[in-house]
Design an enzyme around this catalytic site. Structure first.
Site, PDB file in Angstrom:
ATOM      1  N   TYR A  52       0.836  -1.207   0.000  1.00 49.47           N
ATOM      2  CA  TYR A  52       0.000   0.000   0.000  1.00 49.47           C
ATOM      3  C   TYR A  52       0.868   1.254   0.000  1.00 49.47           C
ATOM      4  O   TYR A  52       0.571   2.218   0.712  1.00 49.47           O
ATOM      5  CB  TYR A  52      -0.943  -0.013   1.198  1.00 49.47           C
ATOM      6  CG  TYR A  52      -2.169  -0.887   1.025  1.00 49.47           C
ATOM      7  CD1 TYR A  52      -2.934  -0.861  -0.151  1.00 49.47           C
ATOM      8  CD2 TYR A  52      -2.585  -1.733   2.044  1.00 49.47           C
ATOM      9  CE1 TYR A  52      -4.062  -1.653  -0.294  1.00 49.47           C
ATOM     10  CE2 TYR A  52      -3.726  -2.527   1.906  1.00 49.47           C
ATOM     11  CZ  TYR A  52      -4.465  -2.481   0.725  1.00 49.47           C
ATOM     12  OH  TYR A  52      -5.592  -3.256   0.575  1.00 49.47           O
ATOM     13  N   HIS A 122      -8.678  -7.690  -1.812  1.00 49.54           N
ATOM     14  CA  HIS A 122      -7.912  -6.723  -2.602  1.00 49.54           C
ATOM     15  C   HIS A 122      -7.752  -7.302  -3.993  1.00 49.54           C
ATOM     16  O   HIS A 122      -7.541  -8.509  -4.135  1.00 49.54           O
ATOM     17  CB  HIS A 122      -6.521  -6.522  -1.994  1.00 49.54           C
ATOM     18  CG  HIS A 122      -5.563  -5.881  -2.955  1.00 49.54           C
ATOM     19  ND1 HIS A 122      -5.519  -4.518  -3.137  1.00 49.54           N
ATOM     20  CD2 HIS A 122      -4.665  -6.416  -3.826  1.00 49.54           C
ATOM     21  CE1 HIS A 122      -4.604  -4.252  -4.072  1.00 49.54           C
ATOM     22  NE2 HIS A 122      -4.080  -5.382  -4.499  1.00 49.54           N
ATOM     23  N   GLU A 133       2.837  -6.081  -7.187  1.00 42.98           N
ATOM     24  CA  GLU A 133       2.275  -6.711  -5.987  1.00 42.98           C
ATOM     25  C   GLU A 133       2.591  -8.210  -5.936  1.00 42.98           C
ATOM     26  O   GLU A 133       2.799  -8.762  -4.849  1.00 42.98           O
ATOM     27  CB  GLU A 133       0.762  -6.475  -5.953  1.00 42.98           C
ATOM     28  CG  GLU A 133       0.417  -5.000  -5.737  1.00 42.98           C
ATOM     29  CD  GLU A 133      -1.041  -4.672  -6.026  1.00 42.98           C
ATOM     30  OE1 GLU A 133      -1.835  -5.597  -6.341  1.00 42.98           O
ATOM     31  OE2 GLU A 133      -1.406  -3.485  -5.942  1.00 42.98           O
TER      32      GLU A 133
HETATM   33  P1  TYD Z   1      -7.666   1.802  -2.476  1.00 46.24           P
HETATM   34  O1  TYD Z   1      -6.447   1.249  -3.174  1.00 46.24           O
HETATM   35  O2  TYD Z   1      -8.005   3.240  -2.647  1.00 46.24           O
HETATM   36  O3  TYD Z   1      -8.984   0.957  -2.844  1.00 46.24           O
HETATM   37  P2  TYD Z   1      -9.207  -0.497  -3.501  1.00 46.24           P
HETATM   38  O4  TYD Z   1      -8.896  -1.534  -2.435  1.00 46.24           O
HETATM   39  O5  TYD Z   1     -10.670  -0.518  -3.874  1.00 46.24           O
HETATM   40  O6  TYD Z   1      -8.304  -0.608  -4.692  1.00 46.24           O
HETATM   41  O7  TYD Z   1      -7.496   1.578  -0.894  1.00 46.24           O
HETATM   42  C1  TYD Z   1      -6.917   0.400  -0.408  1.00 46.24           C
HETATM   43  C2  TYD Z   1      -7.645  -0.043   0.840  1.00 46.24           C
HETATM   44  O8  TYD Z   1      -7.489   0.915   1.866  1.00 46.24           O
HETATM   45  C3  TYD Z   1      -9.146  -0.169   0.654  1.00 46.24           C
HETATM   46  O9  TYD Z   1      -9.523  -1.417   0.126  1.00 46.24           O
HETATM   47  C4  TYD Z   1      -9.656   0.029   2.046  1.00 46.24           C
HETATM   48  C5  TYD Z   1      -8.650   0.955   2.683  1.00 46.24           C
HETATM   49  N1  TYD Z   1      -9.155   2.352   2.746  1.00 46.24           N
HETATM   50  C6  TYD Z   1      -9.665   2.829   3.952  1.00 46.24           C
HETATM   51  O10 TYD Z   1      -9.706   2.091   4.962  1.00 46.24           O
HETATM   52  N2  TYD Z   1     -10.140   4.119   4.005  1.00 46.24           N
HETATM   53  C7  TYD Z   1     -10.125   4.939   2.910  1.00 46.24           C
HETATM   54  O11 TYD Z   1     -10.568   6.104   3.004  1.00 46.24           O
HETATM   55  C8  TYD Z   1      -9.590   4.433   1.661  1.00 46.24           C
HETATM   56  C9  TYD Z   1      -9.554   5.295   0.421  1.00 46.24           C
HETATM   57  C10 TYD Z   1      -9.117   3.148   1.642  1.00 46.24           C
END
Ligand code: TYD
Length: 142
Positions: A52, A122, A133
């Site tokens: 991340y 994810h 990843e």
């Molecule tokens: P992101 O990569 O923006 O979303 P996705 O998983 O849909 O690709 O964010 C990664 C993870 O971080 C998301 O699955 C959940 C967490 N997250 C939060 O807890 N709060 C938030 O405001 C955001 C944007 C993400």
């Protein structure tokens, strides 16, 4: 154009704890995608920071770290035509409250509200992210 490619999926601690690993795998196989590697592990804070990397500076990052290291996860490499976009569609939107029925997040997320978003899985958002990843969770893969 349809291209053969691969993506990374993680079944997150909430998905494993609530018993949805089989459901996720069934959906992948029903779409005729191939799971070419799979392992169960508990993520370290170090691995997660690499995974991340674009979120490490955010105020909510410590919540993500606590959640993602709270229990075992299942990591998979999935291969097939246009698999990155297809698996993202099957995953659904980030916020499970907005995820439609029929998506993994829409069907299997248990709760939301305060704290880190717990959204079952994810999946990589691009071919480049997928390759980056995969190296984190499958260091021995080519
Ligand atoms: P992101 O990569 O923006 O979303 P996705 O998983 O849909 O690709 O964010 C990664 C993870 O971080 C998301 O699955 C959940 C967490 N997250 C939060 O807890 N709060 C938030 O405001 C955001 C944007 C993400």
């Amino acid at each position: 154009m349809m291209t053969e490619e691969r993506t990374l999926m993680l079944v997150k601690p909430d998905g494993v704890a609530s018993g949805h690993v089989g459901d996720v795998i069934t959906r992948i196989e029903n779409r005729r995608f191939k799971i070419t590697a799979i392992r169960t592990l508990t993520a370290s804070p170090e691995e997660l920071r690499v995974h991340y990397q674009q979120l490490v500076g955010k105020s909510f990052y410590s919540g993500i770290e606590d959640f993602m290291t709270s229990g075992p996860i299942v990591a998979m490499i999935i291969s097939g035509s246009d698999v990155v976009e297809s698996i993202r569609k099957m995953t659904g939107p980030t916020d499970p409250a907005e995820a439609p029925a029929g998506t993994i997040r829409g069907d299997f997320a248990r709760g939301w509200g305060d704290g880190p978003i717990q959204n079952v899985v994810h999946s990589s958002d691009s071919i480049e992210s997928a390759e980056r990843e995969i190296k984190i969770w499958f260091p021995d893969e080519k």
